[in-house]
Structure formats: C-alpha cells, structure tokens
Write an enzyme that holds these catalytic residues in place. Structure first.
Site, PDB file in Angstrom:
ATOM      1  N   LYS A   1      35.882  -3.595 -20.042  1.00  0.00           N
ATOM      2  CA  LYS A   1      35.862  -2.179 -20.429  1.00  0.00           C
ATOM      3  C   LYS A   1      35.631  -1.264 -19.234  1.00  0.00           C
ATOM      4  O   LYS A   1      35.202  -1.689 -18.173  1.00  0.00           O
ATOM      5  CB  LYS A   1      34.856  -1.959 -21.573  1.00  0.00           C
ATOM      6  CG  LYS A   1      35.442  -2.511 -22.892  1.00  0.00           C
ATOM      7  CD  LYS A   1      34.609  -2.273 -24.112  1.00  0.00           C
ATOM      8  CE  LYS A   1      35.374  -2.860 -25.330  1.00  0.00           C
ATOM      9  NZ  LYS A   1      34.562  -2.872 -26.553  1.00  0.00           N
TER      10      LYS A   1
ATOM     11  N   ARG B   1      32.671 -11.315 -27.324  1.00  0.00           N
ATOM     12  CA  ARG B   1      34.117 -11.096 -27.521  1.00  0.00           C
ATOM     13  C   ARG B   1      34.732 -10.867 -26.148  1.00  0.00           C
ATOM     14  O   ARG B   1      34.421  -9.878 -25.489  1.00  0.00           O
ATOM     15  CB  ARG B   1      34.332  -9.878 -28.426  1.00  0.00           C
ATOM     16  CG  ARG B   1      35.791  -9.568 -28.713  1.00  0.00           C
ATOM     17  CD  ARG B   1      35.913  -8.327 -29.585  1.00  0.00           C
ATOM     18  NE  ARG B   1      37.291  -8.042 -29.932  1.00  0.00           N
ATOM     19  CZ  ARG B   1      38.127  -7.349 -29.167  1.00  0.00           C
ATOM     20  NH1 ARG B   1      37.723  -6.866 -28.007  1.00  0.00           N
ATOM     21  NH2 ARG B   1      39.365  -7.138 -29.554  1.00  0.00           N
TER      22      ARG B   1
HETATM   23  N1  HH2 Z   1      36.412  -3.814 -28.701  1.00  0.00           N
HETATM   24  C1  HH2 Z   1      37.742  -3.627 -28.839  1.00  0.00           C
HETATM   25  C2  HH2 Z   1      38.400  -4.038 -29.996  1.00  0.00           C
HETATM   26  N2  HH2 Z   1      37.731  -4.651 -30.996  1.00  0.00           N
HETATM   27  N3  HH2 Z   1      35.717  -5.502 -31.880  1.00  0.00           N
HETATM   28  C3  HH2 Z   1      34.393  -5.702 -31.773  1.00  0.00           C
HETATM   29  N4  HH2 Z   1      33.720  -6.302 -32.776  1.00  0.00           N
HETATM   30  N5  HH2 Z   1      33.691  -5.294 -30.665  1.00  0.00           N
HETATM   31  C4  HH2 Z   1      34.294  -4.675 -29.615  1.00  0.00           C
HETATM   32  O1  HH2 Z   1      33.596  -4.292 -28.656  1.00  0.00           O
HETATM   33  C5  HH2 Z   1      35.718  -4.430 -29.701  1.00  0.00           C
HETATM   34  C6  HH2 Z   1      36.407  -4.867 -30.876  1.00  0.00           C
HETATM   35  C7  HH2 Z   1      38.516  -2.966 -27.739  1.00  0.00           C
HETATM   36  O2  HH2 Z   1      38.986  -3.922 -26.828  1.00  0.00           O
HETATM   37  P1  HH2 Z   1      40.455  -4.605 -26.822  1.00  0.00           P
HETATM   38  O3  HH2 Z   1      40.764  -5.343 -28.077  1.00  0.00           O
HETATM   39  O4  HH2 Z   1      40.519  -5.455 -25.605  1.00  0.00           O
HETATM   40  O5  HH2 Z   1      41.444  -3.404 -26.614  1.00  0.00           O
HETATM   41  P2  HH2 Z   1      42.354  -2.578 -27.611  1.00  0.00           P
HETATM   42  O6  HH2 Z   1      41.482  -1.927 -28.622  1.00  0.00           O
HETATM   43  O7  HH2 Z   1      43.030  -1.607 -26.692  1.00  0.00           O
HETATM   44  O8  HH2 Z   1      43.311  -3.530 -28.290  1.00  0.00           O
END
Ligand code: HH2
Length: 329
Positions: free
Chosen positions: A275, A310
C-alpha cells in the site's frame, strides 16, 4: 467512560501467570487501559473478566482454519485496474494459474476479487463482477479455501455457489443491506473490514477523533450487526482496513495499536501489502517493488498477534515468517 484494553503482546517463554493471547502462542502480562481521556498501564490480572475472555479465548476456526501459525491470504485480483497487479490476471485462465502458484508458495486462503477498491476506483456492476470471479473460483475448487473480496451480496452469493467459503467485505456490511443475510444463509466466514467513505472519494479528507478507538467502535458495531443477523462470532474475522479512508498517520496509529482489536474476540486480519504508505516510507514508487516494506509491516502485525495477513508476495512473506518464528520461538 468506555474502557479499551490493548494487550502488550509478547512472545517466547511464557512466565507463570501470563495470559494467553487468543488461545495462541503469544501472551501478555500488562495491558494499556485506554479511554478517550487518558491512558495507563495495568496488570493483566486486574482486567475485568469479560475483557480477559475476549482477549484470551481461542478463536473460531473459520472454514476449518487453524491459527496455530499466522495464515496467509493470497491476493488474486481478477480485475483490469487493481493498484498493484491490475490487468495481470484479468482472464480466468491466468487468474487460476496465479491462484495455484500462490497455494504452492504457501497461501492458506485465496482472496479472489473482481472489483478494485483502491482509492478513486470506479464501482463495477454486479453481473460484470460475477463474470470475472465465478470462473476463477470454480477453477480453483479444492486448491485452498477461497474468500470473495466483494461489497455486493449478489456477487457474494454467486461466489459461495461457485465454491467460496468466506466473504471479505471491505465495507464491513455497510454497502449492501443483503450481505449479512447471504453470509448467514451460506454458512460462510465473514471478514468485517473497516472503511471510511467510498473508494471513489475515501482518501479526500479522512478524519477521526481517535482513529484507533473510532475504528474499534465501528468494528464492534458491525460485529453486532452480523450477530444480530444470526452470524456466529466464530465465523467472523475483523480487519482495521489499512488505507481505506486513512492517512499515513492513521495507518501507522492502527498498526502500532493493532493488538487492541483482539478485544473484539475475533481473529484479526491485516492487509497492508504494497500500500501507498509503504511506498512513501520506504521510498519505493512501484507497488510491485514494495516487498521489503510490506514484509516489515507483516512481521510487525504478527508480533501483535494478527492471525491472518492479506498479501501479494506470498512466498516472500512465508519465508520471512519462518525466520521470525524460528527466532522468537
Ligand atoms: N485491501 C484491498 C482489498 N481488499 N480486504 C481486506 N480484508 N483488507 C484489506 O486491507 C484489503 C482488502 C486493497 O488492495 P488490493 O486488492 O491489492 O487492490 P485493489 O483494491 O486495487 O484491487
């Protein structure tokens, strides 16, 4: 005035009289007692019985998972626009291959998402999101427990029917009024994550009185909403939602105070991988190159007793954890 208890989590040889954190290997003898007016340290044996129960009781085995060691939730974004891996796994075949790779690398759960929730991301229609995730979940049947990263009940329902066992709702049951019912009817595990505002606008001016306590209260409220809908506490995982309507200082306050969330009596999940604040503090611009910073945060979270991480970089996190565990016993 409401009192919050943040255990000062320790590892290694457990002294007589120390309390066990969440039925695991970590322990504590002192807690920080926090109110909105003051903070002080108190001995663990002076805690009220309900706080002891919440902090020490073994956590529910969501989908049969054991917390004997930290679990890794491998991120699998079947999206064209996720912040660090958008477009790489947008077709089902590539996403399934990536999922299998993550399991080989040591993922305990695969978190399949079909809608980016990065800051400024646009909402995706349910049928489009379903078309992205269902073939991937079907293709990964039997490889590992699957969570569906969605805010929408219709998507969660389709994902459960395709074989997912956990709903990962980044809105923490605030986006879709039908979500709790779908989780209950499907007998699914449920991740309740905290976010402030909608992804499109959440980073504009996030504000809190006291971020740690405000996020705690919000999660406590949403756990109660889930339980009122019939979902057992044993099926619930909580997540402070790093980066969701939070500045860098908010993220750091949540990570420093992370162990407070054990007071909710549920496994704690942390998603900090790659992040923005990690890029800012480590001076690494490209999200996919933020591995070292992500590992440092992951180990810090584990030291505070986080049960689930995660992460994008599953193999690297697994290796770092092996060393952390070896050194800390
Ligand atoms: N962060 C993201 C998405 N889902 N779920 C949980 N439980 N906790 C988190 O911190 C979290 C999440 C954002 O990250 P990412 O999936 O890598 O990116 P994007 O939302 O752009 O797909």
């Amino acid at each position: 005035m409401k009192r919050y208890y943040r255990p000062l989590v320790q590892c290694g040889v457990k002294p007589p009289g120390a309390l066990t954190l969440a039925g695991g290997a970590l322990w504590f003898t002192e807690v920080e007692e926090i109110t909105r007016a003051a903070k002080r340290f108190v001995a663990a044996d002076a805690l009220p019985p309900e706080a002891v129960l919440a902090l020490t009781s073994p956590r529910g085995a969501v989908q049969g998972l054991s917390y004997a060691r930290p679990l890794l939730m491998g991120i699998l974004n079947a999206t064209p626009d996720s912040f660090s891996d958008g477009g790489q796994f947008a077709d089902a075949e590539a996403a399934i291959a990536r999922g299998q790779e993550l399991v080989t690398a040591g993922a305990d759960i695969l978190d399949v998402g079909g809608e980016s929730t990065r800051p400024s991301a646009l909402t995706v229609a349910s049928d489009e999101e379903i078309a992205r995730v269902v073939p991937v979940i079907e293709g990964l049947k039997g490889a590992a427990p699957v969570s569906i990263d969605t805010r929408k009940a219709a998507v969660a329902q389709a994902a459960l029917a395709a074989g997912a066992g956990i709903i990962n709702d980044v809105s923490g049951l605030t986006y879709d009024a039908d979500m709790a019912g779908v989780a209950w009817a499907g007998g699914a595990g449920l991740v309740i994550m905290h976010s402030q505002g909608e992804p499109e606008t959440m980073q504009r001016a996030p504000r809190y009185g006291d971020v740690l306590l405000d996020v705690y209260d919000a999660l406590e409220g949403q756990v109660a909403v889930a339980q009122d809908a019939g979902i057992a506490r044993e099926a619930i995982i909580v997540d402070p939602g790093i980066g969701f309507g939070k500045t860098m200082d908010h993220n750091l306050a949540l990570l420093r105070g992370l162990s407070i969330f054990h007071g909710l009596g549920c496994p704690v999940l942390v998603g900090a991988s790659r992040k923005r604040f990690i890029g800012t503090l480590s001076g690494v611009e490209a999200p996919e190159a933020r591995v070292e910073g992500s590992l440092a945060v992951a180990l810090g979270a584990v030291a505070q007793g986080a049960q689930i991480l995660r992460v994008h970089d599953v193999a690297e996190t697994r290796r770092a954890l092996a060393l952390w565990q070896a050194v800390h016993g």
